[in-house]
Design an enzyme around this catalytic site. Structure first.
Site, PDB file in Angstrom:
ATOM      1  CG  ASP A 259      -1.850   1.155   1.203  1.00  0.00           C
ATOM      2  OD1 ASP A 259      -2.407   1.360   0.447  1.00  0.00           O
ATOM      3  OD2 ASP A 259      -1.594   1.801   2.446  1.00  0.00           O
ATOM      4  CD  GLU A 301      -2.487   2.274  -3.135  1.00  0.00           C
ATOM      5  OE1 GLU A 301      -3.435   2.906  -3.259  1.00  0.00           O
ATOM      6  OE2 GLU A 301      -1.625   2.486  -2.339  1.00  0.00           O
TER       7      GLU A 301
END
Length: 619
Positions: A259, A301
């Site tokens: 992330d 991401e």
């Protein structure tokens, strides 16, 4: 002479580069490097035998995730099935949907009400109690592997929750733990960061630092005040987080979604985004996985423009992420829905198609997050005379139903009145007009909206990479407006498209003629076709063709003697398209042969036409 273990053979292969990169980041950190090696050996020794066998199988077939039979689905555990055990009980449905890759949204322990949807982790070794246990996670992963399903999980690297043990001890004044974050006695250094470091959420969480009255310190909080940025300049942080990652893989997680990866290295005087040290860290994580758990993939991401996304693949010699999100194409697809103009989409398809075929993108129409309008405005201004701020306003007005003639039903997120900027929320079905058509429209409106929904999915399935369906989209689930009744969710419009899965509606998927039936089996059929024909391989040559109509996107895919002619109509008017009169075509969607020349294309419709040098589809 004793045979060298697989672990030590893999470690030897990467040892010099891993040590060099580590010591470049952490000068004088040799002892910490040896500690990392010890952690790797311990995690590899503890890795279950079944996962070691899976590693071996995948090492023997390194392209296993690049094949055109991969299809994904992302979901919230609690919304889809309540718990991890509930997801396990729904694996039959997942298989029936044609899915062999599931991404469970953040499920590690996080504080209720201060979790940002699970992205504020308070314990990386524990599942949220309401969802289950780490044992349940391992059991689910094992059951998935028995069915050939891969499991993806988020790994939140940039920050922890303020309730993580490290944060609590830092707040209590323990210097060792304060050094794991960015703590400052006064605002002098934070003010210097603020000069060059952009704000992520200027409306709802302005600034990059938070004052802690009880600790009498400032702490860096790039995203929200309850998410404290980790200091990766401290080798103890890197080692601990790498160990947390390896622990997740030992519970059977196949794909680690890193992330907010561009943010993980902070440097005064910079934007604190995409710094070279970030790539060193990701490269080290790639090598750590190849040493300890070589069957595991890294998914980055990177929600940025293509020129900033692509470097996270690394190089052929020194790869970083195995897969990345095709963020720009998602946003541009919805831009095209609103404008009925495929020009920008065509341009970006040409850019993506020119990249090395080894690059694997995850393609999607919708995900758990909002839609940000990070479009190529420099090109839009020159080619289409579209100015950024007015165009963003048009898009947001269109997709919230305020623009005259709009069929969309969505809501804004982080609406910044000062800049005029905002992001967008809503499910695929609600944004493409199906919600309005069912509630307010005619039978023809409903038919058009269902066709458009399928066409958008068909476009996604035509792209190279891995298509990922957002849970609920396969049955046309609408926005869930009930989120405003929950005080813990009411301020976050992203819960509009994070509603509970409608199992009663899913029960209608085999009832002929229902919306759920047409969407579920239409999407399932496209998945089946995609996995059956080599022309959908990532190795195919992909090109855009001028269709002669601003609303019609024409793509071709060529591989192994097959050519696919794909057409997508983004307008509500019927169109006529033309295909070569020197070829014979099979209609993959409707079945049967198609004559060359001019062919009709329905409003919001699509065509998949296949020609083959072997003529094996025309007997």
């Amino acid at each position: 002479m004793r045979r060298q273990s697989d672990f030590h053979a893999r470690l030897d292969r990467h040892y010099d580069e891993l040590k060099w990169l580590y010591c470049e980041l952490y000068e004088g950190g040799l002892n910490h490097f040896y500690d990392l090696c010890d952690k790797m050996e311990a995690r590899q020794a503890a890795r279950p035998a079944a996962l070691k066998k899976l590693d071996k199988d995948r090492e023997g077939s390194p392209d296993w995730y690049r094949k055109n039979d991969m299809a994904g689905m992302m979901m919230y555990t609690e919304a889809f099935a309540g718990t991890l055990r509930g997801v396990e009980r729904k694996l039959d449905y997942i298989e029936e949907s044609g899915i062999n890759y599931i991404h469970l949204m953040p499920l590690l322990d996080s504080p209720e009400g201060k979790s940002d949807g699970g992205y504020a982790v308070s314990d990386f070794t524990k599942v949220r109690p309401d969802l289950g246990t780490m044992k349940d996670l391992s059991h689910l992963a094992s059951k998935c592997h028995q069915r050939g399903i891969s499991l993806c999980l988020d790994f939140v690297m940039n920050h922890t929750s303020e309730e993580h043990e490290w944060a609590r001890r830092a707040r209590a004044g323990e210097k060792e733990y304060q050094d794991m974050y960015f703590f400052y006695d006064d605002y002098d250094i934070p003010s210097q960061y603020e000069k060059t470091c952009p704000q992520v959420f200027p409306t709802t969480a302005p600034g990059n630092f938070t004052w802690l009255p009880d600790a009498e310190k400032f702490v860096m909080t790039t995203f929200y005040p309850y998410q404290w940025d980790l200091n990766y300049r401290n080798p103890i942080v890197f080692n601990a987080m790498a160990d947390n990652l390896m622990n997740l893989t030992n519970h059977g997680v196949d794909i680690i979604r890193i992330d907010a990866v561009p943010y993980i290295w902070k440097e005064l005087g910079t934007s604190c985004r995409n710094l070279p040290q970030v790539h060193n860290i990701v490269r080290m994580l790639r090598m750590i996985c190849e040493i300890v758990c070589p069957g595991v993939l890294l998914l980055g991401e990177v929600v940025m423009e293509p020129e900033k996304v692509v470097p996270y693949f690394g190089t052929v010699e020194k790869p970083e992420c195995h897969m990345l999100y095709n963020v720009t194409t998602m946003a541009t697809t919805w831009h095209t829905v609103a404008t009925k103009d495929v020009s920008l989409l065509k341009r970006q398809m040409d850019i993506v198609s020119s990249l090395p075929k080894e690059y694997v993108f995850l393609n999607y129409l919708r995900c758990h997050d909002d839609i940000g309008w990070g479009l190529e405005y420099s090109w839009l201004k020159g080619a289409e005379q579209m100015e950024e701020i007015p165009h963003k306003k048009f898009l947001n007005d269109f997709f919230t139903g305020r623009y005259p003639g709009s069929f969309a039903r969505g809501q804004l997120y982080n609406d910044d009145k000062a800049s005029g900027d905002a992001r967008l929320c809503g499910t695929t079905a609600s944004l493409c007009g199906l919600e309005k058509a069912v509630k307010e429209g005619t039978r023809e409106d409903v038919e058009n909206a269902i066709r458009f929904d399928l066409t958008l999915h068909g476009y996604m399935f035509t792209l190279s990479g891995i298509p990922v369906v957002y849970s609920g989209d396969e049955i046309g689930q609408f926005n869930d407006y009930s989120y405003v009744e929950d005080p813990k969710k009411a301020a976050d419009s992203r819960y509009l498209h994070r509603g509970k899965f409608h199992w009663d509606a899913a029960g209608l998927r085999d009832e002929e003629g229902t919306m759920e039936n047409l969407l579920f089996h239409g999407i399932r059929r496209m998945e089946s076709i995609r996995s059956s024909f080599s022309v959908f391989s990532n190795k195919a040559d992909v090109k855009t063709v001028d269709s002669g109509d601003i609303s019609v996107l024409h793509l071709t895919r060529s591989y192994g003697g097959e050519t696919l002619e794909a057409f997508f109509n983004f307008s509500d008017s019927p169109k006529t398209v033309w295909v070569s009169d020197s070829a014979e075509y099979a209609d993959l969607l409707e079945g049967g042969p198609k004559r060359s020349g001019s062919l009709p294309l329905k409003p919001y419709g699509m065509l998949w036409l296949l020609s083959s040098t072997s003529n094996k589809y025309f007997s």
